[in-house]
Design a protein around this motif. Sequence first.
Motif, PDB file in Angstrom:
ATOM      1  N   VAL A 132      34.167  35.074  41.616  1.00  0.00           N
ATOM      2  CA  VAL A 132      35.515  35.478  42.028  1.00  0.00           C
ATOM      3  C   VAL A 132      36.412  35.498  40.790  1.00  0.00           C
ATOM      4  O   VAL A 132      36.431  34.538  40.018  1.00  0.00           O
ATOM      5  CB  VAL A 132      36.073  34.480  43.071  1.00  0.00           C
ATOM      6  CG1 VAL A 132      37.510  34.820  43.441  1.00  0.00           C
ATOM      7  CG2 VAL A 132      35.183  34.447  44.302  1.00  0.00           C
ATOM      8  N   GLU A 133      37.149  36.568  40.620  1.00  0.00           N
ATOM      9  CA  GLU A 133      38.026  36.700  39.449  1.00  0.00           C
ATOM     10  C   GLU A 133      39.276  35.837  39.630  1.00  0.00           C
ATOM     11  O   GLU A 133      39.956  35.904  40.660  1.00  0.00           O
ATOM     12  CB  GLU A 133      38.399  38.170  39.262  1.00  0.00           C
ATOM     13  CG  GLU A 133      39.107  38.466  37.969  1.00  0.00           C
ATOM     14  CD  GLU A 133      38.213  38.339  36.735  1.00  0.00           C
ATOM     15  OE1 GLU A 133      36.975  38.240  36.864  1.00  0.00           O
ATOM     16  OE2 GLU A 133      38.777  38.348  35.626  1.00  0.00           O
TER      17      GLU A 133
ATOM     18  N   HIS B 206      38.859  34.309  34.187  1.00  0.00           N
ATOM     19  CA  HIS B 206      37.597  33.627  34.489  1.00  0.00           C
ATOM     20  C   HIS B 206      36.995  34.274  35.717  1.00  0.00           C
ATOM     21  O   HIS B 206      37.709  34.861  36.529  1.00  0.00           O
ATOM     22  CB  HIS B 206      37.839  32.139  34.805  1.00  0.00           C
ATOM     23  CG  HIS B 206      38.461  31.376  33.680  1.00  0.00           C
ATOM     24  ND1 HIS B 206      37.728  30.627  32.791  1.00  0.00           N
ATOM     25  CD2 HIS B 206      39.762  31.252  33.301  1.00  0.00           C
ATOM     26  CE1 HIS B 206      38.555  30.066  31.912  1.00  0.00           C
ATOM     27  NE2 HIS B 206      39.783  30.420  32.195  1.00  0.00           N
ATOM     28  N   HIS B 207      35.688  34.129  35.886  1.00  0.00           N
ATOM     29  CA  HIS B 207      35.066  34.529  37.149  1.00  0.00           C
ATOM     30  C   HIS B 207      34.188  33.372  37.574  1.00  0.00           C
ATOM     31  O   HIS B 207      33.282  32.965  36.842  1.00  0.00           O
ATOM     32  CB  HIS B 207      34.298  35.849  37.043  1.00  0.00           C
ATOM     33  CG  HIS B 207      33.810  36.172  35.673  1.00  0.00           C
ATOM     34  ND1 HIS B 207      34.619  36.724  34.720  1.00  0.00           N
ATOM     35  CD2 HIS B 207      32.615  35.981  35.113  1.00  0.00           C
ATOM     36  CE1 HIS B 207      33.917  36.869  33.612  1.00  0.00           C
ATOM     37  NE2 HIS B 207      32.700  36.423  33.814  1.00  0.00           N
ATOM     38  N   ILE B 208      34.482  32.842  38.728  1.00  0.00           N
ATOM     39  CA  ILE B 208      33.865  31.568  39.114  1.00  0.00           C
ATOM     40  C   ILE B 208      33.122  31.671  40.451  1.00  0.00           C
ATOM     41  O   ILE B 208      33.574  32.346  41.369  1.00  0.00           O
ATOM     42  CB  ILE B 208      34.925  30.443  39.192  1.00  0.00           C
ATOM     43  CG1 ILE B 208      35.967  30.738  40.276  1.00  0.00           C
ATOM     44  CG2 ILE B 208      35.631  30.290  37.851  1.00  0.00           C
ATOM     45  CD1 ILE B 208      36.851  29.552  40.590  1.00  0.00           C
ATOM     46  N   PRO B 209      31.992  30.988  40.537  1.00  0.00           N
ATOM     47  CA  PRO B 209      31.322  30.893  41.836  1.00  0.00           C
ATOM     48  C   PRO B 209      32.229  30.111  42.786  1.00  0.00           C
ATOM     49  O   PRO B 209      32.822  29.093  42.382  1.00  0.00           O
ATOM     50  CB  PRO B 209      30.052  30.098  41.534  1.00  0.00           C
ATOM     51  CG  PRO B 209      29.903  30.108  40.044  1.00  0.00           C
ATOM     52  CD  PRO B 209      31.283  30.258  39.483  1.00  0.00           C
ATOM     53  N   ALA B 210      32.357  30.571  44.022  1.00  0.00           N
ATOM     54  CA  ALA B 210      33.284  29.932  44.967  1.00  0.00           C
ATOM     55  C   ALA B 210      33.004  28.437  45.124  1.00  0.00           C
ATOM     56  O   ALA B 210      33.928  27.630  45.233  1.00  0.00           O
ATOM     57  CB  ALA B 210      33.207  30.639  46.314  1.00  0.00           C
ATOM     58  N   GLU B 211      31.724  28.065  45.082  1.00  0.00           N
ATOM     59  CA  GLU B 211      31.387  26.652  45.297  1.00  0.00           C
ATOM     60  C   GLU B 211      31.781  25.771  44.113  1.00  0.00           C
ATOM     61  O   GLU B 211      31.749  24.554  44.210  1.00  0.00           O
ATOM     62  CB  GLU B 211      29.899  26.492  45.647  1.00  0.00           C
ATOM     63  CG  GLU B 211      28.919  26.956  44.594  1.00  0.00           C
ATOM     64  CD  GLU B 211      28.613  28.457  44.661  1.00  0.00           C
ATOM     65  OE1 GLU B 211      29.345  29.206  45.345  1.00  0.00           O
ATOM     66  OE2 GLU B 211      27.645  28.882  44.002  1.00  0.00           O
ATOM     67  N   GLU B 212      32.177  26.382  43.010  1.00  0.00           N
ATOM     68  CA  GLU B 212      32.600  25.582  41.856  1.00  0.00           C
ATOM     69  C   GLU B 212      34.122  25.540  41.702  1.00  0.00           C
ATOM     70  O   GLU B 212      34.645  25.132  40.671  1.00  0.00           O
ATOM     71  CB  GLU B 212      31.960  26.138  40.576  1.00  0.00           C
ATOM     72  CG  GLU B 212      30.469  25.866  40.520  1.00  0.00           C
ATOM     73  CD  GLU B 212      29.788  26.489  39.309  1.00  0.00           C
ATOM     74  OE1 GLU B 212      30.477  26.831  38.333  1.00  0.00           O
ATOM     75  OE2 GLU B 212      28.552  26.636  39.361  1.00  0.00           O
TER      76      GLU B 212
END
Length: 81
Positions: free
Chosen positions: A53-54, A62-68
């Motif tokens: 997710v941006e 950043h682009h991060i996995p939702a679970e993080e």
Amino acid sequence: MLELCVCIGSSCHIKGAYNVIQTFQQMIEEKDLHEKIRFKSSFCMKQCHKPGVEVSVGNERHHIPAEEAREFFNTVVAGKV
Ligand code: FES
């Protein structure tokens, strides 16, 4: 005031943007950061091809996995306020 923005375009929505928003709202509440963070959402931020997710934090992207999302908030966002 730090600007924190989560993409809610369709690609990021599928990757879990809603969960990221929920987590960030919860963290802002828990840490009482309403006065220090301006929390926003945005339509497509033109990074759909990247994994995760941006999210923008000030001028950083950043682009991060939702679970993080929680860990990301603690390590990256909280360190800037
Ligand atoms: S939908 Fe999020 S970058 Fe395009």
